[in-house]
Design a protein around this motif. Structure first.
Motif, short mmCIF file in Angstrom:
data_model
loop_
_atom_site.label_atom_id
_atom_site.label_comp_id
_atom_site.label_asym_id
_atom_site.label_seq_id
_atom_site.Cartn_x
_atom_site.Cartn_y
_atom_site.Cartn_z
N MET A 59 0.83 -1.21 0.00
CA MET A 59 0.00 0.00 0.00
C MET A 59 0.86 1.25 0.00
O MET A 59 0.57 2.22 -0.71
CB MET A 59 -0.95 0.00 1.20
N VAL A 60 1.94 1.25 0.78
CA VAL A 60 2.85 2.39 0.81
C VAL A 60 3.41 2.63 -0.59
O VAL A 60 3.43 3.76 -1.09
CB VAL A 60 3.99 2.19 1.84
N THR A 61 3.85 1.57 -1.24
CA THR A 61 4.39 1.69 -2.59
C THR A 61 3.35 2.26 -3.55
O THR A 61 3.66 3.14 -4.35
CB THR A 61 4.86 0.30 -3.10
N LEU A 62 2.12 1.77 -3.47
CA LEU A 62 1.06 2.24 -4.35
C LEU A 62 0.67 3.70 -4.06
O LEU A 62 0.33 4.45 -4.97
CB LEU A 62 -0.18 1.34 -4.23
N LEU A 63 0.72 4.09 -2.80
CA LEU A 63 0.32 5.44 -2.42
C LEU A 63 1.41 6.48 -2.70
O LEU A 63 1.12 7.67 -2.78
CB LEU A 63 -0.06 5.49 -0.94
N ASN A 112 -5.13 3.70 -6.50
CA ASN A 112 -4.32 2.50 -6.66
C ASN A 112 -4.62 1.48 -5.58
O ASN A 112 -4.29 0.31 -5.71
CB ASN A 112 -2.82 2.85 -6.61
N VAL A 113 -5.25 1.95 -4.50
CA VAL A 113 -5.53 1.09 -3.34
C VAL A 113 -7.01 0.75 -3.24
O VAL A 113 -7.38 -0.30 -2.75
CB VAL A 113 -5.03 1.77 -2.05
N MET A 114 -7.87 1.65 -3.72
CA MET A 114 -9.33 1.43 -3.75
C MET A 114 -9.86 1.92 -5.08
O MET A 114 -9.46 2.99 -5.54
CB MET A 114 -10.02 2.22 -2.63
N SER A 115 -10.77 1.17 -5.67
CA SER A 115 -11.35 1.61 -6.93
C SER A 115 -12.22 2.84 -6.71
O SER A 115 -12.67 3.12 -5.59
CB SER A 115 -12.20 0.49 -7.55
N GLU A 116 -12.48 3.56 -7.78
CA GLU A 116 -13.33 4.75 -7.68
C GLU A 116 -14.72 4.38 -7.17
O GLU A 116 -15.31 5.10 -6.37
CB GLU A 116 -13.43 5.44 -9.05
N ARG A 132 -6.95 -0.47 8.99
CA ARG A 132 -5.75 -0.34 9.81
C ARG A 132 -4.50 -0.30 8.94
O ARG A 132 -3.64 0.58 9.10
CB ARG A 132 -5.66 -1.49 10.82
N ALA A 133 -4.41 -1.23 7.97
CA ALA A 133 -3.24 -1.26 7.08
C ALA A 133 -3.17 0.01 6.23
O ALA A 133 -2.09 0.58 6.05
CB ALA A 133 -3.28 -2.50 6.20
N LEU A 134 -4.33 0.46 5.74
CA LEU A 134 -4.37 1.66 4.91
C LEU A 134 -3.95 2.89 5.72
O LEU A 134 -3.15 3.70 5.25
CB LEU A 134 -5.77 1.85 4.33
N LEU A 135 -4.46 3.02 6.92
CA LEU A 135 -4.09 4.17 7.75
C LEU A 135 -2.61 4.13 8.13
O LEU A 135 -1.95 5.19 8.18
CB LEU A 135 -4.98 4.24 9.00
N ASN A 136 -2.08 2.95 8.38
CA ASN A 136 -0.64 2.82 8.66
C ASN A 136 0.18 3.25 7.44
O ASN A 136 1.20 3.94 7.57
CB ASN A 136 -0.28 1.39 9.05
N ALA A 137 -0.27 2.84 6.26
CA ALA A 137 0.44 3.21 5.03
C ALA A 137 0.36 4.72 4.80
O ALA A 137 1.35 5.36 4.45
CB ALA A 137 -0.14 2.44 3.84
N GLU A 174 -0.03 15.07 8.50
CA GLU A 174 -1.36 15.19 9.09
C GLU A 174 -1.87 13.82 9.55
O GLU A 174 -1.37 12.80 9.11
CB GLU A 174 -2.35 15.86 8.13
N PRO A 175 -2.87 13.81 10.43
CA PRO A 175 -3.39 12.52 10.91
C PRO A 175 -3.89 11.67 9.74
O PRO A 175 -4.53 12.20 8.81
CB PRO A 175 -4.55 12.93 11.82
N PRO A 176 -3.62 10.37 9.76
CA PRO A 176 -3.97 9.52 8.62
C PRO A 176 -5.47 9.49 8.31
O PRO A 176 -5.85 9.47 7.13
CB PRO A 176 -3.46 8.13 8.99
N GLU A 177 -6.33 9.50 9.32
CA GLU A 177 -7.78 9.50 9.06
C GLU A 177 -8.19 10.76 8.31
O GLU A 177 -8.98 10.70 7.37
CB GLU A 177 -8.58 9.37 10.35
N LYS A 178 -7.64 11.88 8.70
CA LYS A 178 -7.95 13.14 8.05
C LYS A 178 -7.44 13.13 6.61
O LYS A 178 -8.14 13.58 5.68
CB LYS A 178 -7.33 14.31 8.83
N ALA A 179 -6.23 12.63 6.40
CA ALA A 179 -5.66 12.55 5.05
C ALA A 179 -6.50 11.63 4.16
O ALA A 179 -6.75 11.94 2.99
CB ALA A 179 -4.22 12.06 5.11
N LEU A 180 -6.97 10.51 4.72
CA LEU A 180 -7.80 9.58 3.95
C LEU A 180 -9.13 10.23 3.59
O LEU A 180 -9.58 10.15 2.45
CB LEU A 180 -8.04 8.29 4.75
#
Length: 140
Positions: free
Chosen positions: A38-42, A53-57, A82-87, A95-101
């Motif tokens: 996920m880190v690589t894709l992001l 790259n991690v979730m479809s539209e 959890r994995a997505l927020l860690n990535a 910024e906080p991962p939830e906010k960035a997502l």
């Protein structure tokens, strides 16, 4: 190396079933490999673009983190989230991962709405001007 190839083919999940399958796989001891992927894709550009790259539209449009506003709950897939927020925390440490997502998902949704507005409907016809009475019809 074969395991990573299989993981790469899992992304982006297209349907909720795909998302559920990845969520289940993330429960195993090798879940850190998914986070690394996920880190690589992001890292491929801005988060608002690389999130696709991690979730479809379709997943981004039909889900939100908490499931409000008649959307499906992304947190229903706890291992995936959890994995997505860690990535995201590794890619966007400012910024906080939830906010960035949430911001990235909002950008995708806004872009999707903009695309819909600027693209004419497939069955839309060209506007025609009616002939005024007495105007001869042109034949080609």
């Amino acid at each position: 190396m074969r395991r990573i190839e299989t993981m790469e083919r899992s992304f982006p999940p297209i349907t909720a079933e795909d998302l559920q399958e990845i969520d289940e796989k993330l429960g195993d001891p090798h879940s850190e490999n998914y986070t690394k992927l996920m880190v690589t894709l992001l890292k491929n550009g801005r988060l608002s673009r690389s999130i696709l790259n991690v979730m479809s539209e379709d997943i981004v449009l039909s889900h939100n983190l908490e499931g409000g506003q008649s959307k499906k709950k992304l947190k229903a897939y706890p291992n995936f989230v959890r994995a997505l927020l860690n990535a995201i925390a590794l890619v966007e440490p400012s910024e906080p991962p939830e906010k960035a997502l949430q911001k990235a998902m909002r950008c995708v949704k806004n872009l999707s709405c903009t695309k819909k507005k600027s693209t004419p409907a497939p069955d839309a016809e060209e506007p025609t001007t009616p002939l005024t009475p007495g105007t001869p019809e042109l034949k080609f």
